[in-house]
Design an enzyme around this catalytic site. Structure first.
Site, PDB file in Angstrom:
ATOM      1  N   LYS A  44       0.888  -1.161   0.000  1.00 46.37           N
ATOM      2  CA  LYS A  44       0.000   0.000   0.000  1.00 46.37           C
ATOM      3  C   LYS A  44       0.920   1.203   0.000  1.00 46.37           C
ATOM      4  O   LYS A  44       1.619   1.464   0.994  1.00 46.37           O
ATOM      5  CB  LYS A  44      -0.897  -0.046   1.239  1.00 46.37           C
ATOM      6  CG  LYS A  44      -2.063   0.910   1.165  1.00 46.37           C
ATOM      7  CD  LYS A  44      -1.886   2.005   2.171  1.00 46.37           C
ATOM      8  CE  LYS A  44      -2.955   3.053   2.049  1.00 46.37           C
ATOM      9  NZ  LYS A  44      -2.417   4.390   2.199  1.00 46.37           N
TER      10      LYS A  44
ATOM     11  N   GLY B 115       5.090   3.944  10.676  1.00 43.18           N
ATOM     12  CA  GLY B 115       4.300   5.168  10.652  1.00 43.18           C
ATOM     13  C   GLY B 115       3.889   5.577  12.046  1.00 43.18           C
ATOM     14  O   GLY B 115       4.612   5.343  13.018  1.00 43.18           O
ATOM     15  N   SER B 116       2.704   6.158  12.145  1.00 41.27           N
ATOM     16  CA  SER B 116       2.273   6.720  13.426  1.00 41.27           C
ATOM     17  C   SER B 116       1.785   5.625  14.382  1.00 41.27           C
ATOM     18  O   SER B 116       1.367   4.546  13.961  1.00 41.27           O
ATOM     19  CB  SER B 116       1.137   7.711  13.204  1.00 41.27           C
ATOM     20  OG  SER B 116      -0.014   7.028  12.743  1.00 41.27           O
ATOM     21  N   ARG B 117       1.809   5.959  15.656  1.00 40.26           N
ATOM     22  CA  ARG B 117       1.278   5.043  16.668  1.00 40.26           C
ATOM     23  C   ARG B 117      -0.216   4.807  16.438  1.00 40.26           C
ATOM     24  O   ARG B 117      -0.700   3.681  16.530  1.00 40.26           O
ATOM     25  CB  ARG B 117       1.534   5.667  18.050  1.00 40.26           C
ATOM     26  CG  ARG B 117       1.067   4.829  19.193  1.00 40.26           C
ATOM     27  CD  ARG B 117       1.649   5.382  20.476  1.00 40.26           C
ATOM     28  NE  ARG B 117       1.156   4.695  21.632  1.00 40.26           N
ATOM     29  CZ  ARG B 117       1.608   4.913  22.863  1.00 40.26           C
ATOM     30  NH1 ARG B 117       2.563   5.800  23.069  1.00 40.26           N
ATOM     31  NH2 ARG B 117       1.114   4.252  23.878  1.00 40.26           N
TER      32      ARG B 117
ATOM     33  N   GLY C 225      -1.905   5.009  13.584  1.00 38.52           N
ATOM     34  CA  GLY C 225      -2.118   4.150  12.412  1.00 38.52           C
ATOM     35  C   GLY C 225      -1.762   2.706  12.714  1.00 38.52           C
ATOM     36  O   GLY C 225      -2.504   1.777  12.388  1.00 38.52           O
ATOM     37  N   GLY C 226      -0.605   2.501  13.353  1.00 45.59           N
ATOM     38  CA  GLY C 226      -0.158   1.140  13.684  1.00 45.59           C
ATOM     39  C   GLY C 226      -1.146   0.452  14.610  1.00 45.59           C
ATOM     40  O   GLY C 226      -1.508  -0.719  14.403  1.00 45.59           O
TER      41      GLY C 226
ATOM     42  N   GLU D 147       6.271  -0.537  13.270  1.00 47.38           N
ATOM     43  CA  GLU D 147       7.286   0.295  13.924  1.00 47.38           C
ATOM     44  C   GLU D 147       6.640   1.666  14.051  1.00 47.38           C
ATOM     45  O   GLU D 147       6.272   2.278  13.047  1.00 47.38           O
ATOM     46  CB  GLU D 147       8.535   0.329  13.042  1.00 47.38           C
ATOM     47  CG  GLU D 147       9.712   0.988  13.695  1.00 47.38           C
ATOM     48  CD  GLU D 147      10.426   1.867  12.721  1.00 47.38           C
ATOM     49  OE1 GLU D 147      10.456   3.090  12.969  1.00 47.38           O
ATOM     50  OE2 GLU D 147      10.930   1.358  11.708  1.00 47.38           O
TER      51      GLU D 147
ATOM     52  N   CYS E 132      12.227   8.064  13.089  1.00 49.92           N
ATOM     53  CA  CYS E 132      11.721   7.438  14.323  1.00 49.92           C
ATOM     54  C   CYS E 132      12.873   7.266  15.305  1.00 49.92           C
ATOM     55  O   CYS E 132      12.657   6.978  16.476  1.00 49.92           O
ATOM     56  CB  CYS E 132      11.048   6.124  14.027  1.00 49.92           C
ATOM     57  SG  CYS E 132      12.096   5.059  13.105  1.00 49.92           S
TER      58      CYS E 132
ATOM     59  N   GLU F  27       6.227  11.161  21.579  1.00 46.07           N
ATOM     60  CA  GLU F  27       6.974  11.593  20.391  1.00 46.07           C
ATOM     61  C   GLU F  27       6.311  12.819  19.754  1.00 46.07           C
ATOM     62  O   GLU F  27       5.101  12.837  19.556  1.00 46.07           O
ATOM     63  CB  GLU F  27       6.990  10.442  19.373  1.00 46.07           C
ATOM     64  CG  GLU F  27       7.708  10.775  18.090  1.00 46.07           C
ATOM     65  CD  GLU F  27       7.559   9.685  17.016  1.00 46.07           C
ATOM     66  OE1 GLU F  27       8.573   9.218  16.537  1.00 46.07           O
ATOM     67  OE2 GLU F  27       6.402   9.332  16.673  1.00 46.07           O
TER      68      GLU F  27
HETATM   69  N1  NAI Z   1       7.824   7.144  14.316  1.00 44.04           N
HETATM   70  C1  NAI Z   1       7.929   7.100  13.030  1.00 44.04           C
HETATM   71  O1  NAI Z   1       8.799   6.461  12.465  1.00 44.04           O
HETATM   72  C2  NAI Z   1       6.965   7.823  12.183  1.00 44.04           C
HETATM   73  C3  NAI Z   1       5.931   8.504  12.743  1.00 44.04           C
HETATM   74  N2  NAI Z   1       5.053   9.162  11.952  1.00 44.04           N
HETATM   75  C4  NAI Z   1       3.930   9.867  12.605  1.00 44.04           C
HETATM   76  O2  NAI Z   1       2.766   9.702  11.814  1.00 44.04           O
HETATM   77  C5  NAI Z   1       2.170  10.962  11.541  1.00 44.04           C
HETATM   78  C6  NAI Z   1       1.486  10.895  10.191  1.00 44.04           C
HETATM   79  O3  NAI Z   1       2.402  10.467   9.225  1.00 44.04           O
HETATM   80  P1  NAI Z   1       2.175   9.304   8.220  1.00 44.04           P
HETATM   81  O4  NAI Z   1       3.481   8.949   7.694  1.00 44.04           O
HETATM   82  O5  NAI Z   1       1.156   9.641   7.224  1.00 44.04           O
HETATM   83  O6  NAI Z   1       1.737   8.051   9.096  1.00 44.04           O
HETATM   84  P2  NAI Z   1       0.361   7.333   9.257  1.00 44.04           P
HETATM   85  O7  NAI Z   1       0.531   6.334  10.323  1.00 44.04           O
HETATM   86  O8  NAI Z   1      -0.741   8.293   9.415  1.00 44.04           O
HETATM   87  O9  NAI Z   1       0.141   6.567   7.864  1.00 44.04           O
HETATM   88  C7  NAI Z   1       0.970   5.511   7.434  1.00 44.04           C
HETATM   89  C8  NAI Z   1       0.172   4.591   6.519  1.00 44.04           C
HETATM   90  O10 NAI Z   1      -0.844   3.930   7.268  1.00 44.04           O
HETATM   91  C9  NAI Z   1      -2.123   4.196   6.732  1.00 44.04           C
HETATM   92  N3  NAI Z   1      -3.028   4.380   7.867  1.00 44.04           N
HETATM   93  C10 NAI Z   1      -2.888   5.300   8.853  1.00 44.04           C
HETATM   94  N4  NAI Z   1      -3.897   5.184   9.736  1.00 44.04           N
HETATM   95  C11 NAI Z   1      -4.676   4.181   9.304  1.00 44.04           C
HETATM   96  C12 NAI Z   1      -5.881   3.601   9.789  1.00 44.04           C
HETATM   97  N5  NAI Z   1      -6.478   4.055  10.884  1.00 44.04           N
HETATM   98  N6  NAI Z   1      -6.427   2.583   9.106  1.00 44.04           N
HETATM   99  C13 NAI Z   1      -5.843   2.121   7.971  1.00 44.04           C
HETATM  100  N7  NAI Z   1      -4.703   2.636   7.457  1.00 44.04           N
HETATM  101  C14 NAI Z   1      -4.127   3.655   8.106  1.00 44.04           C
HETATM  102  C15 NAI Z   1      -1.953   5.464   5.915  1.00 44.04           C
HETATM  103  O11 NAI Z   1      -2.892   5.546   4.873  1.00 44.04           O
HETATM  104  C16 NAI Z   1      -0.547   5.325   5.404  1.00 44.04           C
HETATM  105  O12 NAI Z   1      -0.532   4.493   4.261  1.00 44.04           O
HETATM  106  C17 NAI Z   1       3.324  11.923  11.650  1.00 44.04           C
HETATM  107  O13 NAI Z   1       2.924  13.217  11.935  1.00 44.04           O
HETATM  108  C18 NAI Z   1       4.115  11.330  12.746  1.00 44.04           C
HETATM  109  O14 NAI Z   1       3.588  11.722  13.968  1.00 44.04           O
HETATM  110  C19 NAI Z   1       5.190   9.137  10.600  1.00 44.04           C
HETATM  111  C20 NAI Z   1       6.218   8.481   9.978  1.00 44.04           C
HETATM  112  C21 NAI Z   1       7.208   7.750  10.731  1.00 44.04           C
HETATM  113  O1  AKG Z   2      17.500   6.358  11.358  1.00 46.14           O
HETATM  114  C1  AKG Z   2      17.316   5.564  10.442  1.00 46.14           C
HETATM  115  O2  AKG Z   2      18.187   5.300   9.615  1.00 46.14           O
HETATM  116  C2  AKG Z   2      16.004   4.840  10.306  1.00 46.14           C
HETATM  117  C3  AKG Z   2      14.903   5.611  10.901  1.00 46.14           C
HETATM  118  C4  AKG Z   2      13.594   4.953  10.753  1.00 46.14           C
HETATM  119  O3  AKG Z   2      13.486   3.752  10.736  1.00 46.14           O
HETATM  120  C5  AKG Z   2      12.389   5.780  10.640  1.00 46.14           C
HETATM  121  O4  AKG Z   2      12.476   6.980  10.806  1.00 46.14           O
HETATM  122  O5  AKG Z   2      11.317   5.209  10.348  1.00 46.14           O
END
Ligand code: NAI
Ligand code: AKG
Length: 535
Positions: A194, A251-253, A255-256, A275, A312, A403
């Site tokens: 996706k 992605g986000s907590r 979403g996960g 993650e 992350c 975070e």
């Molecule tokens: N800790 C980390 O590594 C990361 C954290 N984030 C956090 O996520 C926030 C939003 O960024 P995104 O990258 O868009 O992450 P996101 O978690 O909102 O989306 C990632 C994927 O999951 C899907 N998704 C999200 N919520 C869903 C749900 N309830 N049901 C089904 N599918 C769902 C989205 O369509 C997308 O394809 C950021 O502001 C940040 O806070 C984002 C990227 C990495």
């Molecule tokens: O720091 C990195 O190289 C990886 C970070 C990571 O996995 C993320 O931001 O989702």
């Protein structure tokens, strides 16, 4: 997408279509990619939005491909992964330029990320060939024992089709052909990806590279599909599909956790490897802080602001003991952060969430804003911020340990080692925990190690958490909520384990055993025979 070749590079024209088992699929409804540096649509094409019928077709093709793909000779599977790497390399600047336009990340970062992505695929090709991942164990029969001991042979088999969610912040290394896809395909699992809606053109280019690699190496095209869309329904439908057997997500907590619930509510619940969120504590021990506080301050600000803090692994929490050395460090951090240039963030939504997070921290009583970066020159940029508070305040207020995705971090002043230990014991699970120390600090470090290894997937000495090495011993994981499964990693070759399960064959005639279990197991790969490891 259509393509031709020039000087060994593949020139691509985007079509905006989905890829389902090697077929391009269009749709009436489309969405536009946005340039986060302007918030304006990137000109044509619009990108097709997958419908329920597309999810069904992709999962059906993946299930059909599983029977063939999972049984291919290992050499063929390895060559396919290498061909993917070659095809992605051959996209050259076309790929990095599109990824720059869709993410606002700088070219040098994306060139590096492309190298990491292809290196990861080639590393998994070696892992596949080596065969040790099959985990072969043989306990030979002993008919004379009372009761007689059966012949038992174990190998690991691929779980089945895997749903992979591309991450917004790593459009290559954690996206369509990123670590989740590489490890699932290495394990023998087809992938239904996706794409993240923030970089659909980048996803299409990479999906095209995967398809060309499949055609060149003769693997079934159903082992990969790319679905795009902007709604949560698409991800929910994919995870709900009974043919999907595991999920990879970064992605986000929120979403996960939503996807974990969907997976758990299925008639057959499946594992979700998500993650999600971490603040990655960094502890500055007294002697190190005293001897090199200034250098630590520069490196800290560099790590916090790298890639607009959209990692992350961002060091969101720095802990140190009160005193003059901490004051000097804080002053140097304040000076350095004031010079940090504003940066474009990945999406409008991420930028807004980051701004709101900074505003909330600024409004907290007993939290001070130590310094902010250079003010943005337009509304599409964000500036970094570093805050400061006491350990007592941090422990009282759980929101300070959440975070704030972006270039934001908090320095926490502890009274003594006991208070530092209590604070660490109260933290949620983390991807990393880092210690900066000199030899004189080893005694204190030794006392902290038990709590750090309990909390984090990776413990770092004298380094910063950003920048994960892709290798055999890497753990990019950790207890909840850093990930949904503390027993796994999403980076490094151990990531293959997520998509395998053990099967034991009892007293099967040799003619019916899988090749790796016939005789005394595969030559060259490590295996456990009657309790003794052999090569
Ligand atoms: N800790 C980390 O590594 C990361 C954290 N984030 C956090 O996520 C926030 C939003 O960024 P995104 O990258 O868009 O992450 P996101 O978690 O909102 O989306 C990632 C994927 O999951 C899907 N998704 C999200 N919520 C869903 C749900 N309830 N049901 C089904 N599918 C769902 C989205 O369509 C997308 O394809 C950021 O502001 C940040 O806070 C984002 C990227 C990495
Ligand atoms: O720091 C990195 O190289 C990886 C970070 C990571 O996995 C993320 O931001 O989702």
């Amino acid at each position: 997408m259509t393509g031709n070749h020039s000087n060994g590079k593949t020139i691509m024209t985007l079509t905006g279509n989905l890829f389902i088992a090697g077929q391009r699929r269009s749709s009436d409804e489309r969405f536009q990619a946005l340039d986060p540096s302007t918030d304006k649509a990137i000109p044509e094409p619009g990108f097709a939005i997958a419908e329920p019928a597309d999810v069904d077709a992709a999962c059906e093709a993946a299930e059909a491909a599983y029977a063939i793909y999972s049984n291919l000779p290992l050499e063929k599977r390895a060559r396919f992964l290498e061909a993917m790497a070659d095809e992605i390399d051959s996209l050259g600047d076309t790929l990095t330029e599109r990824a720059c336009a869709e993410t606002g990340l700088p070219e040098a970062r994306l060139t590096g990320e492309r190298g990491r992505t292809v290196g990861q695929l080639r590393l998994f090709a070696q892992v596949v060939r080596d065969g040790a991942w099959q985990g072969v164990r043989i306990d030979n029969a002993d008919p004379d024992r009372t009761p007689p001991k059966p012949d038992l042979r174990l190998r690991k088999v691929p779980l089945g089709p895997v749903a992979v969610f591309g991450a917004s912040n790593f459009p290559l290394a954690f996206s369509i052909a990123g670590g989740d896809t590489a490890s699932a395909l290495a394990a023998g699992c087809p992938v239904v990806a996706k794409g993240h809606p923030a970089h659909p053109g980048t996803s299409e280019l990479v999906a095209g590279a995967i398809m060309r690699a499949a055609e060149k190496t003769g693997v079934p095209t159903g082992m990969f599909s790319l679905l795009n869309g902007t709604s949560h329904e698409l991800g929910t439908a994919l995870v709900s599909d009974p043919r999907i057997q595991a999920v990879g997500f970064t992605g986000s907590r929120k979403g996960g956790e939503a996807l974990m619930k969907v997976a758990a509510a299925r008639k057959q619940p499946i594992p979700v490897y998500a993650e999600m969120s971490a603040i990655n504590p960094v502890i500055l021990l007294p002697s190190a802080l005293e001897s090199r506080g200034d250098a630590l301050a520069q490196a800290y600000v560099g790590s916090v602001t790298m890639g607009a803090g959209q990692f992350c692994t961002n060091p969101g929490l720095v802990l140190a003991m009160q005193g003059e050395a901490l004051e000097n460090f804080a002053e140097a951090v304040g000076d350095a952060i004031h010079k940090a240039a504003p940066q474009v963030m990945l999406t409008h939504g991420i930028r807004q969430q980051f701004g709101a997070g900074k505003a909330e921290l600024s409004a907290e009583t007993n939290v001070t804003l130590l310094g902010e970066g250079v003010a943005p020159s337009n509304e599409c940029q964000s500036s970094a911020a570093i805050f400061r508070t006491s350990a007592a305040e941090f422990m009282k207020n759980p929101s300070l340990g959440e975070e704030n995705f972006g270039a934001s971090s908090i320095i926490v002043e502890c009274d003594d080692l006991d208070q530092l230990q209590s604070l660490l014991a109260g933290l949620e699970g983390q991807l990393t925990a880092a210690l900066h120390m000199d030899e004189a600090d080893y005694g204190m470090a030794g006392k902290l190690l038990p709590v750090l290894e309990k909390k984090a997937g990776r413990v770092i000495a004298n380094g910063w958490p950003t920048g994960v090495e892709v290798s055999h011993s890497m753990v990019h994981g950790g207890p909840y909520p850093a990930t949904s499964d503390p027993k796994s990693t999403s980076v490094g070759t151990l990531a293959i384990e997520r998509f395998l399960r053990p099967v034991c064959y009892q007293d099967l005639p040799p003619e019916l055993l899988p090749a790796c279990l016939a005789g005394q197991g595969p030559d060259g790969a490590i295996r456990l025979i009657d309790g003794v490891w052999k090569i």
